[in-house]
Design an enzyme around this catalytic site. Structure first.
Site, mmCIF file in Angstrom:
data_model
loop_
_atom_site.group_PDB
_atom_site.id
_atom_site.type_symbol
_atom_site.label_atom_id
_atom_site.label_comp_id
_atom_site.label_asym_id
_atom_site.label_seq_id
_atom_site.Cartn_x
_atom_site.Cartn_y
_atom_site.Cartn_z
ATOM 1 N N HIS A 209 0.808 -1.222 0.000
ATOM 2 C CA HIS A 209 0.000 0.000 0.000
ATOM 3 C C HIS A 209 0.841 1.272 0.000
ATOM 4 C CE1 HIS A 209 0.969 -0.336 4.285
ATOM 5 N NE2 HIS A 209 0.802 0.971 4.338
HETATM 6 C C1 UD1 Z 1 -1.265 5.647 6.329
HETATM 7 C C2 UD1 Z 1 0.065 5.992 6.978
HETATM 8 C C3 UD1 Z 1 1.038 4.844 6.763
HETATM 9 C C4 UD1 Z 1 0.462 3.522 7.225
HETATM 10 C C5 UD1 Z 1 -0.913 3.300 6.621
HETATM 11 C C6 UD1 Z 1 -1.518 2.094 7.294
HETATM 12 C C7 UD1 Z 1 0.565 8.407 6.935
HETATM 13 C C8 UD1 Z 1 1.416 9.440 6.317
HETATM 14 N N1 UD1 Z 1 0.672 7.175 6.385
HETATM 15 O O1 UD1 Z 1 -1.060 5.521 4.941
HETATM 16 O O2 UD1 Z 1 2.200 5.088 7.530
HETATM 17 O O3 UD1 Z 1 1.315 2.481 6.819
HETATM 18 O O4 UD1 Z 1 -1.747 4.437 6.888
HETATM 19 O O5 UD1 Z 1 -2.472 1.478 6.521
HETATM 20 O O6 UD1 Z 1 -0.144 8.670 7.867
HETATM 21 N N2 UD1 Z 1 -8.558 5.713 2.094
HETATM 22 C C9 UD1 Z 1 -9.817 5.233 1.880
HETATM 23 N N3 UD1 Z 1 -10.451 4.614 2.914
HETATM 24 C C10 UD1 Z 1 -9.869 4.450 4.128
HETATM 25 C C11 UD1 Z 1 -8.574 4.921 4.318
HETATM 26 C C12 UD1 Z 1 -7.926 5.561 3.285
HETATM 27 O O7 UD1 Z 1 -10.383 5.358 0.804
HETATM 28 O O8 UD1 Z 1 -10.508 3.880 5.036
HETATM 29 C C13 UD1 Z 1 -7.895 6.474 1.023
HETATM 30 C C14 UD1 Z 1 -7.727 7.929 1.479
HETATM 31 O O9 UD1 Z 1 -8.851 8.685 1.160
HETATM 32 C C15 UD1 Z 1 -6.507 8.373 0.751
HETATM 33 C C16 UD1 Z 1 -5.704 7.072 0.569
HETATM 34 O O10 UD1 Z 1 -6.582 5.998 0.843
HETATM 35 O O11 UD1 Z 1 -6.841 8.870 -0.503
HETATM 36 C C17 UD1 Z 1 -4.498 7.034 1.469
HETATM 37 O O12 UD1 Z 1 -4.894 7.134 2.832
HETATM 38 P P1 UD1 Z 1 -3.948 7.850 3.921
HETATM 39 O O13 UD1 Z 1 -4.556 7.703 5.254
HETATM 40 O O14 UD1 Z 1 -3.593 9.209 3.431
HETATM 41 O O15 UD1 Z 1 -2.589 7.066 3.832
HETATM 42 P P2 UD1 Z 1 -2.267 5.510 3.923
HETATM 43 O O16 UD1 Z 1 -1.695 5.064 2.635
HETATM 44 O O17 UD1 Z 1 -3.424 4.777 4.459
HETATM 45 N N1 UDP Z 2 -3.760 -5.983 8.084
HETATM 46 C C1 UDP Z 2 -5.107 -6.196 8.246
HETATM 47 N N2 UDP Z 2 -5.880 -6.305 7.135
HETATM 48 C C2 UDP Z 2 -5.380 -6.188 5.879
HETATM 49 C C3 UDP Z 2 -3.995 -5.950 5.728
HETATM 50 C C4 UDP Z 2 -3.215 -5.839 6.852
HETATM 51 O O1 UDP Z 2 -5.588 -6.312 9.374
HETATM 52 O O2 UDP Z 2 -6.155 -6.279 4.919
HETATM 53 C C5 UDP Z 2 -2.937 -5.857 9.287
HETATM 54 C C6 UDP Z 2 -1.618 -6.576 9.278
HETATM 55 O O3 UDP Z 2 -1.747 -7.919 9.663
HETATM 56 C C7 UDP Z 2 -0.852 -5.751 10.286
HETATM 57 C C8 UDP Z 2 -1.352 -4.350 10.080
HETATM 58 O O4 UDP Z 2 -2.600 -4.491 9.394
HETATM 59 O O5 UDP Z 2 -1.228 -6.153 11.593
HETATM 60 C C9 UDP Z 2 -0.397 -3.530 9.286
HETATM 61 O O6 UDP Z 2 -0.983 -2.324 8.905
HETATM 62 P P1 UDP Z 2 -0.601 -1.541 7.587
HETATM 63 O O7 UDP Z 2 0.116 -2.445 6.663
HETATM 64 O O8 UDP Z 2 -1.840 -0.896 7.094
HETATM 65 O O9 UDP Z 2 0.331 -0.386 8.138
HETATM 66 P P2 UDP Z 2 1.884 -0.330 8.497
HETATM 67 O O10 UDP Z 2 2.168 -1.395 9.476
HETATM 68 O O11 UDP Z 2 2.661 -0.458 7.234
HETATM 69 O O12 UDP Z 2 2.056 1.042 9.059
#
Ligand code: UD1
Ligand code: UDP
Length: 367
Positions: A209
Protein backbone atom coordinates in the site's frame (compact mmCIF):
# COMPACT_ATOMS: atom_id res chain seq x y z
CA UNK A 1 -7.78 8.82 38.41
CA UNK A 2 -5.49 10.51 35.92
CA UNK A 3 -6.82 11.16 32.45
CA UNK A 4 -5.03 10.09 29.28
CA UNK A 5 -6.15 11.13 25.81
CA UNK A 6 -5.19 8.54 23.21
CA UNK A 7 -5.08 9.61 19.55
CA UNK A 8 -5.40 7.00 16.79
CA UNK A 9 -6.41 7.20 13.15
CA UNK A 10 -4.95 4.40 11.03
CA UNK A 11 -5.32 0.62 10.88
CA UNK A 12 -2.03 -0.37 12.57
CA UNK A 13 -2.80 1.98 15.45
CA UNK A 14 -6.12 0.30 16.21
CA UNK A 15 -4.23 -2.99 16.62
CA UNK A 16 -1.72 -1.52 19.10
CA UNK A 17 -4.54 0.32 20.86
CA UNK A 18 -6.48 -2.93 21.34
CA UNK A 19 -3.79 -4.42 23.56
CA UNK A 20 -2.62 -1.25 25.34
CA UNK A 21 -6.07 0.16 26.09
CA UNK A 22 -7.20 -3.05 27.78
CA UNK A 23 -4.43 -2.66 30.38
CA UNK A 24 -4.40 1.15 30.52
CA UNK A 25 -8.07 1.37 31.53
CA UNK A 26 -7.43 -0.55 34.76
CA UNK A 27 -5.50 2.41 36.19
CA UNK A 28 -6.33 5.44 34.05
CA UNK A 29 -9.32 7.20 32.58
CA UNK A 30 -8.76 6.91 28.83
CA UNK A 31 -10.43 9.33 26.43
CA UNK A 32 -10.18 7.91 22.94
CA UNK A 33 -9.87 10.24 19.95
CA UNK A 34 -10.12 8.79 16.42
CA UNK A 35 -8.94 11.36 13.88
CA UNK A 36 -10.88 9.65 11.08
CA UNK A 37 -7.79 9.14 8.90
CA UNK A 38 -8.98 5.61 8.06
CA UNK A 39 -12.75 5.44 7.77
CA UNK A 40 -13.98 2.54 5.60
CA UNK A 41 -15.68 -0.23 7.55
CA UNK A 42 -12.90 -2.71 6.79
CA UNK A 43 -10.12 -0.18 7.55
CA UNK A 44 -11.56 0.97 10.88
CA UNK A 45 -14.82 -0.38 12.40
CA UNK A 46 -13.91 -4.01 11.83
CA UNK A 47 -10.92 -3.61 14.18
CA UNK A 48 -12.98 -1.97 16.93
CA UNK A 49 -15.62 -4.72 16.67
CA UNK A 50 -13.41 -7.79 16.31
CA UNK A 51 -10.78 -6.69 18.83
CA UNK A 52 -13.22 -5.38 21.48
CA UNK A 53 -11.83 -1.86 21.38
CA UNK A 54 -14.07 0.67 23.17
CA UNK A 55 -15.96 3.10 20.94
CA UNK A 56 -14.00 6.32 20.39
CA UNK A 57 -15.20 9.27 22.50
CA UNK A 58 -14.51 11.52 19.53
CA UNK A 59 -14.27 10.89 15.79
CA UNK A 60 -12.93 13.98 14.07
CA UNK A 61 -13.71 12.78 10.53
CA UNK A 62 -10.46 14.13 9.09
CA UNK A 63 -9.12 12.15 6.11
CA UNK A 64 -7.71 12.61 2.62
CA UNK A 65 -6.07 15.66 1.10
CA UNK A 66 -2.35 16.32 1.02
CA UNK A 67 -0.27 15.37 4.05
CA UNK A 68 -0.11 19.03 5.07
CA UNK A 69 -3.85 19.55 4.72
CA UNK A 70 -4.68 16.39 6.64
CA UNK A 71 -2.20 17.11 9.44
CA UNK A 72 -3.27 20.75 9.71
CA UNK A 73 -6.96 19.93 9.94
CA UNK A 74 -6.22 17.30 12.56
CA UNK A 75 -4.22 19.72 14.73
CA UNK A 76 -6.99 22.32 14.69
CA UNK A 77 -9.62 19.82 15.83
CA UNK A 78 -7.37 17.98 18.26
CA UNK A 79 -6.47 21.21 20.02
CA UNK A 80 -10.15 21.90 20.64
CA UNK A 81 -10.70 18.47 22.14
CA UNK A 82 -7.57 18.66 24.29
CA UNK A 83 -8.60 22.09 25.59
CA UNK A 84 -11.94 20.61 26.57
CA UNK A 85 -10.58 17.40 28.11
CA UNK A 86 -7.42 18.80 29.75
CA UNK A 87 -5.72 15.38 30.03
CA UNK A 88 -2.66 14.60 32.15
CA UNK A 89 -1.00 12.94 29.17
CA UNK A 90 -1.40 12.31 25.45
CA UNK A 91 -0.72 8.82 24.13
CA UNK A 92 0.18 8.21 20.48
CA UNK A 93 1.34 5.20 18.48
CA UNK A 94 3.68 4.80 15.55
CA UNK A 95 4.29 7.23 12.73
CA UNK A 96 1.18 8.30 10.87
CA UNK A 97 -0.06 11.82 10.28
CA UNK A 98 -2.48 11.24 13.17
CA UNK A 99 0.50 10.53 15.45
CA UNK A 100 2.33 13.76 14.67
CA UNK A 101 -0.83 15.87 14.66
CA UNK A 102 -1.69 14.60 18.14
CA UNK A 103 1.81 15.28 19.41
CA UNK A 104 1.96 18.81 17.99
CA UNK A 105 -1.46 19.73 19.38
CA UNK A 106 -0.46 18.44 22.82
CA UNK A 107 3.00 20.00 23.09
CA UNK A 108 1.59 23.46 22.40
CA UNK A 109 -0.75 23.01 25.36
CA UNK A 110 2.00 21.75 27.67
CA UNK A 111 0.56 18.22 27.81
CA UNK A 112 3.25 15.52 28.15
CA UNK A 113 3.36 13.06 25.27
CA UNK A 114 3.92 9.34 25.52
CA UNK A 115 5.08 7.85 22.23
CA UNK A 116 4.61 4.11 21.77
CA UNK A 117 6.86 2.63 19.05
CA UNK A 118 9.36 5.43 19.60
CA UNK A 119 12.86 5.31 18.10
CA UNK A 120 11.96 3.61 14.86
CA UNK A 121 14.04 5.21 12.08
CA UNK A 122 14.52 4.60 8.37
CA UNK A 123 17.20 7.27 8.15
CA UNK A 124 15.66 9.21 5.27
CA UNK A 125 13.06 11.92 4.97
CA UNK A 126 12.17 10.47 1.56
CA UNK A 127 9.95 8.13 3.54
CA UNK A 128 6.78 10.16 4.26
CA UNK A 129 6.43 8.79 7.80
CA UNK A 130 10.00 9.61 8.90
CA UNK A 131 9.17 13.24 9.69
CA UNK A 132 6.24 12.04 11.82
CA UNK A 133 8.58 9.78 13.81
CA UNK A 134 11.36 12.33 14.26
CA UNK A 135 9.08 15.21 15.26
CA UNK A 136 7.01 13.10 17.66
CA UNK A 137 10.10 11.70 19.37
CA UNK A 138 11.69 15.15 19.63
CA UNK A 139 8.74 16.50 21.62
CA UNK A 140 7.71 13.36 23.54
CA UNK A 141 8.27 13.14 27.27
CA UNK A 142 8.17 9.36 27.40
CA UNK A 143 9.66 7.12 24.71
CA UNK A 144 8.45 3.52 24.74
CA UNK A 145 10.50 1.42 22.40
CA UNK A 146 9.84 -1.94 20.71
CA UNK A 147 13.35 -3.25 20.04
CA UNK A 148 17.01 -2.62 20.93
CA UNK A 149 17.66 -0.83 17.61
CA UNK A 150 15.06 1.79 18.59
CA UNK A 151 16.94 2.49 21.81
CA UNK A 152 20.16 2.92 19.82
CA UNK A 153 18.58 5.36 17.39
CA UNK A 154 17.22 7.50 20.23
CA UNK A 155 20.54 7.41 22.11
CA UNK A 156 22.31 8.59 18.95
CA UNK A 157 19.92 11.55 18.92
CA UNK A 158 20.82 12.32 22.55
CA UNK A 159 17.65 10.90 24.11
CA UNK A 160 18.40 8.64 27.07
CA UNK A 161 16.54 8.99 30.33
CA UNK A 162 12.98 8.95 28.98
CA UNK A 163 13.61 5.80 26.92
CA UNK A 164 12.11 2.49 28.01
CA UNK A 165 12.45 -0.76 26.09
CA UNK A 166 9.02 -2.31 26.61
CA UNK A 167 8.70 -4.60 23.57
CA UNK A 168 6.32 -4.44 20.65
CA UNK A 169 2.56 -4.23 21.25
CA UNK A 170 2.16 -5.76 17.78
CA UNK A 171 3.81 -8.86 19.20
CA UNK A 172 1.41 -8.82 22.17
CA UNK A 173 -1.51 -8.63 19.75
CA UNK A 174 -0.07 -11.37 17.55
CA UNK A 175 0.35 -13.74 20.53
CA UNK A 176 -3.02 -12.90 22.08
CA UNK A 177 -5.15 -13.18 18.95
CA UNK A 178 -3.23 -16.05 17.31
CA UNK A 179 -4.20 -18.17 20.31
CA UNK A 180 -7.88 -17.32 19.69
CA UNK A 181 -8.25 -18.22 15.99
CA UNK A 182 -10.53 -21.05 14.93
CA UNK A 183 -10.53 -20.83 11.13
CA UNK A 184 -13.92 -19.06 10.92
CA UNK A 185 -12.06 -15.79 10.39
CA UNK A 186 -10.95 -17.06 6.97
CA UNK A 187 -14.58 -17.32 5.80
CA UNK A 188 -14.83 -13.54 5.94
CA UNK A 189 -12.54 -12.96 2.96
CA UNK A 190 -14.28 -11.42 -0.05
CA UNK A 191 -13.20 -10.35 -3.50
CA UNK A 192 -13.25 -6.68 -4.48
CA UNK A 193 -16.96 -7.01 -5.34
CA UNK A 194 -17.72 -8.23 -1.82
CA UNK A 195 -18.34 -11.86 -2.90
CA UNK A 196 -16.96 -14.62 -0.62
CA UNK A 197 -13.82 -16.34 -1.90
CA UNK A 198 -12.45 -19.81 -1.26
CA UNK A 199 -8.95 -19.70 0.11
CA UNK A 200 -6.40 -21.87 -1.73
CA UNK A 201 -4.84 -24.68 0.29
CA UNK A 202 -1.33 -23.21 -0.03
CA UNK A 203 -0.59 -19.59 -0.92
CA UNK A 204 1.63 -16.56 -0.54
CA UNK A 205 0.30 -13.60 1.44
CA UNK A 206 0.95 -10.16 0.00
CA UNK A 207 0.08 -6.61 1.01
CA UNK A 208 1.31 -3.47 -0.70
CA UNK A 209 0.00 0.00 0.00
CA UNK A 210 3.01 2.36 0.12
CA UNK A 211 2.54 5.23 -2.26
CA UNK A 212 6.11 4.65 -3.49
CA UNK A 213 5.12 1.19 -4.84
CA UNK A 214 1.48 1.57 -5.76
CA UNK A 215 1.02 5.02 -7.25
CA UNK A 216 2.45 4.01 -10.65
CA UNK A 217 1.30 1.18 -12.92
CA UNK A 218 4.88 0.11 -13.71
CA UNK A 219 5.97 -0.67 -10.15
CA UNK A 220 2.78 -2.41 -9.05
CA UNK A 221 2.81 -4.40 -12.29
CA UNK A 222 6.40 -5.55 -11.67
CA UNK A 223 5.29 -6.86 -8.27
CA UNK A 224 2.33 -8.62 -9.91
CA UNK A 225 4.57 -10.15 -12.59
CA UNK A 226 6.73 -11.65 -9.85
CA UNK A 227 3.73 -13.10 -8.00
CA UNK A 228 2.23 -14.45 -11.24
CA UNK A 229 5.50 -16.29 -11.95
CA UNK A 230 5.40 -18.22 -8.65
CA UNK A 231 4.33 -21.81 -8.11
CA UNK A 232 1.38 -20.96 -5.84
CA UNK A 233 -1.39 -18.34 -5.84
CA UNK A 234 -1.09 -15.08 -3.93
CA UNK A 235 -3.74 -13.66 -1.62
CA UNK A 236 -3.64 -9.87 -1.72
CA UNK A 237 -6.07 -7.79 0.38
CA UNK A 238 -5.83 -4.38 -1.27
CA UNK A 239 -5.74 -1.05 0.59
CA UNK A 240 -8.44 1.32 -0.74
CA UNK A 241 -5.80 3.69 -2.11
CA UNK A 242 -4.86 1.26 -4.90
CA UNK A 243 -7.85 -1.05 -5.35
CA UNK A 244 -8.86 0.44 -8.69
CA UNK A 245 -5.31 0.29 -10.07
CA UNK A 246 -4.76 -3.29 -8.87
CA UNK A 247 -8.05 -4.49 -10.35
CA UNK A 248 -7.39 -2.81 -13.69
CA UNK A 249 -3.83 -4.17 -13.98
CA UNK A 250 -4.93 -7.73 -13.17
CA UNK A 251 -7.75 -7.48 -15.72
CA UNK A 252 -5.63 -5.94 -18.49
CA UNK A 253 -2.69 -8.32 -18.00
CA UNK A 254 -4.87 -11.39 -17.45
CA UNK A 255 -3.18 -12.43 -14.20
CA UNK A 256 -4.73 -15.64 -12.85
CA UNK A 257 -2.70 -16.37 -9.74
CA UNK A 258 -3.34 -13.12 -7.86
CA UNK A 259 -6.45 -13.16 -5.69
CA UNK A 260 -7.42 -9.55 -4.99
CA UNK A 261 -9.59 -9.16 -1.90
CA UNK A 262 -11.03 -6.33 0.14
CA UNK A 263 -8.96 -5.44 3.23
CA UNK A 264 -9.53 -8.02 5.95
CA UNK A 265 -9.89 -7.72 9.71
CA UNK A 266 -6.88 -8.25 11.97
CA UNK A 267 -7.81 -11.80 13.00
CA UNK A 268 -8.15 -12.79 9.36
CA UNK A 269 -4.87 -11.12 8.52
CA UNK A 270 -2.84 -12.96 11.15
CA UNK A 271 -4.59 -16.18 10.22
CA UNK A 272 -3.36 -15.58 6.66
CA UNK A 273 0.13 -14.89 8.02
CA UNK A 274 0.13 -18.14 9.99
CA UNK A 275 -1.13 -20.22 7.06
CA UNK A 276 0.92 -18.68 4.27
CA UNK A 277 4.10 -20.13 2.78
CA UNK A 278 5.91 -16.80 2.44
CA UNK A 279 5.04 -13.12 2.68
CA UNK A 280 5.61 -10.23 0.27
CA UNK A 281 4.81 -6.81 1.64
CA UNK A 282 5.72 -3.18 2.09
CA UNK A 283 3.96 -2.96 5.44
CA UNK A 284 5.87 -2.22 8.62
CA UNK A 285 3.44 -4.34 10.61
CA UNK A 286 3.24 -7.31 8.29
CA UNK A 287 7.02 -7.71 7.99
CA UNK A 288 7.16 -8.03 11.79
CA UNK A 289 4.25 -10.49 11.85
CA UNK A 290 6.06 -12.62 9.25
CA UNK A 291 9.00 -12.68 11.66
CA UNK A 292 6.76 -13.51 14.64
CA UNK A 293 5.29 -16.44 12.68
CA UNK A 294 8.67 -17.54 11.35
CA UNK A 295 7.63 -17.02 7.72
CA UNK A 296 10.20 -15.85 5.15
CA UNK A 297 9.40 -12.29 4.10
CA UNK A 298 10.37 -10.07 1.19
CA UNK A 299 9.82 -6.38 1.85
CA UNK A 300 9.47 -4.25 -1.23
CA UNK A 301 11.17 -1.10 -0.09
CA UNK A 302 14.50 0.75 -0.31
CA UNK A 303 14.97 1.14 3.44
CA UNK A 304 15.17 -1.19 6.41
CA UNK A 305 12.44 -0.32 8.89
CA UNK A 306 12.82 -3.16 11.43
CA UNK A 307 16.51 -4.17 11.46
CA UNK A 308 15.97 -7.09 13.84
CA UNK A 309 13.82 -8.90 11.27
CA UNK A 310 16.70 -8.99 8.78
CA UNK A 311 18.73 -11.55 10.80
CA UNK A 312 19.31 -14.77 8.87
CA UNK A 313 17.71 -13.14 5.78
CA UNK A 314 14.31 -13.85 7.38
CA UNK A 315 13.27 -10.51 5.94
CA UNK A 316 14.95 -9.19 2.79
CA UNK A 317 14.52 -5.95 0.93
CA UNK A 318 13.66 -6.06 -2.77
CA UNK A 319 13.15 -3.39 -5.38
CA UNK A 320 9.74 -3.31 -7.06
CA UNK A 321 11.22 -5.38 -9.88
CA UNK A 322 10.12 -8.87 -10.90
CA UNK A 323 13.57 -10.49 -11.00
CA UNK A 324 14.72 -9.01 -7.69
CA UNK A 325 11.56 -10.13 -5.90
CA UNK A 326 11.84 -13.65 -7.32
CA UNK A 327 15.54 -13.86 -6.44
CA UNK A 328 14.86 -12.84 -2.85
CA UNK A 329 11.92 -15.23 -2.55
CA UNK A 330 14.23 -18.06 -3.64
CA UNK A 331 17.04 -17.21 -1.21
CA UNK A 332 17.33 -19.67 1.70
CA UNK A 333 16.62 -18.12 5.10
CA UNK A 334 17.37 -19.27 8.64
CA UNK A 335 15.35 -18.44 11.72
CA UNK A 336 17.07 -18.71 15.06
CA UNK A 337 14.57 -20.40 17.40
CA UNK A 338 15.68 -18.42 20.47
CA UNK A 339 16.00 -14.94 18.90
CA UNK A 340 12.96 -12.87 19.89
CA UNK A 341 13.87 -9.17 19.93
CA UNK A 342 10.26 -7.93 20.05
CA UNK A 343 9.72 -8.60 23.74
CA UNK A 344 7.82 -11.24 25.67
CA UNK A 345 4.26 -10.46 24.61
CA UNK A 346 3.70 -8.12 27.58
CA UNK A 347 4.61 -4.77 26.05
CA UNK A 348 1.19 -3.38 27.02
CA UNK A 349 1.74 -4.05 30.73
CA UNK A 350 5.25 -2.56 30.53
CA UNK A 351 3.86 0.46 28.71
CA UNK A 352 1.35 1.13 31.47
CA UNK A 353 4.00 0.54 34.15
CA UNK A 354 6.25 3.12 32.49
CA UNK A 355 3.38 5.62 32.41
CA UNK A 356 2.65 5.01 36.10
CA UNK A 357 6.30 5.54 36.98
CA UNK A 358 6.31 8.72 34.93
CA UNK A 359 3.56 10.13 37.13
CA UNK A 360 5.32 8.93 40.27
CA UNK A 361 8.24 11.10 39.16
CA UNK A 362 10.52 8.16 38.46
CA UNK A 363 10.08 8.36 34.71
CA UNK A 364 12.70 11.04 33.95
CA UNK A 365 11.00 13.60 31.77
CA UNK A 366 13.07 14.76 28.80
CA UNK A 367 13.32 18.50 28.31
C1 UD1 B 1 -1.27 5.65 6.33
C2 UD1 B 1 0.06 5.99 6.98
C3 UD1 B 1 1.04 4.84 6.76
C4 UD1 B 1 0.46 3.52 7.22
C5 UD1 B 1 -0.91 3.30 6.62
C6 UD1 B 1 -1.52 2.09 7.29
C7 UD1 B 1 0.56 8.41 6.93
C8 UD1 B 1 1.42 9.44 6.32
N1 UD1 B 1 0.67 7.17 6.39
O1 UD1 B 1 -1.06 5.52 4.94
O2 UD1 B 1 2.20 5.09 7.53
O3 UD1 B 1 1.31 2.48 6.82
O4 UD1 B 1 -1.75 4.44 6.89
O5 UD1 B 1 -2.47 1.48 6.52
O6 UD1 B 1 -0.14 8.67 7.87
N2 UD1 B 1 -8.56 5.71 2.09
C9 UD1 B 1 -9.82 5.23 1.88
N3 UD1 B 1 -10.45 4.61 2.91
C10 UD1 B 1 -9.87 4.45 4.13
C11 UD1 B 1 -8.57 4.92 4.32
C12 UD1 B 1 -7.93 5.56 3.29
O7 UD1 B 1 -10.38 5.36 0.80
O8 UD1 B 1 -10.51 3.88 5.04
C13 UD1 B 1 -7.90 6.47 1.02
C14 UD1 B 1 -7.73 7.93 1.48
O9 UD1 B 1 -8.85 8.69 1.16
C15 UD1 B 1 -6.51 8.37 0.75
C16 UD1 B 1 -5.70 7.07 0.57
O10 UD1 B 1 -6.58 6.00 0.84
O11 UD1 B 1 -6.84 8.87 -0.50
C17 UD1 B 1 -4.50 7.03 1.47
O12 UD1 B 1 -4.89 7.13 2.83
P1 UD1 B 1 -3.95 7.85 3.92
O13 UD1 B 1 -4.56 7.70 5.25
O14 UD1 B 1 -3.59 9.21 3.43
O15 UD1 B 1 -2.59 7.07 3.83
P2 UD1 B 1 -2.27 5.51 3.92
O16 UD1 B 1 -1.70 5.06 2.63
O17 UD1 B 1 -3.42 4.78 4.46
N1 UDP C 1 -3.76 -5.98 8.08
C1 UDP C 1 -5.11 -6.20 8.25
N2 UDP C 1 -5.88 -6.30 7.13
C2 UDP C 1 -5.38 -6.19 5.88
C3 UDP C 1 -4.00 -5.95 5.73
C4 UDP C 1 -3.22 -5.84 6.85
O1 UDP C 1 -5.59 -6.31 9.37
O2 UDP C 1 -6.16 -6.28 4.92
C5 UDP C 1 -2.94 -5.86 9.29
C6 UDP C 1 -1.62 -6.58 9.28
O3 UDP C 1 -1.75 -7.92 9.66
C7 UDP C 1 -0.85 -5.75 10.29
C8 UDP C 1 -1.35 -4.35 10.08
O4 UDP C 1 -2.60 -4.49 9.39
O5 UDP C 1 -1.23 -6.15 11.59
C9 UDP C 1 -0.40 -3.53 9.29
O6 UDP C 1 -0.98 -2.32 8.91
P1 UDP C 1 -0.60 -1.54 7.59
O7 UDP C 1 0.12 -2.45 6.66
O8 UDP C 1 -1.84 -0.90 7.09
O9 UDP C 1 0.33 -0.39 8.14
P2 UDP C 1 1.88 -0.33 8.50
O10 UDP C 1 2.17 -1.40 9.48
O11 UDP C 1 2.66 -0.46 7.23
O12 UDP C 1 2.06 1.04 9.06
Amino acid sequence: MRKICTVVGARPQFIKLAVVSRVLRKDFQEVLIHTGQHYDYNMSDVFFKEMDIPEPDYNLGVSGGTHGQMTGRMIIQLEEVLLQERPDMLLVFGDTNSTMAGALAAVKLGIPICHVEAGNRLGTLKNPEEANRVVTDRIAALHLVCTPSGVEFLNREGVFSSVHLVGDPMYDAFCYYSARLDGTELRKITNLDGQPVTLPERFYYMTSHRQENTDQDEKLDQIFQAMEALDLPTVYPVHPRNQARAARLCREQGYRKILLTLPVGYRTSISLVNRSEKIVTDSGGLQREAFFARKPCVTIYDYVSWPETMAGRCNQLAKPEKEDILAKLNTPVSFSPSYQPFGDGHAAEKTVDAIKRFFEGKGNVSE
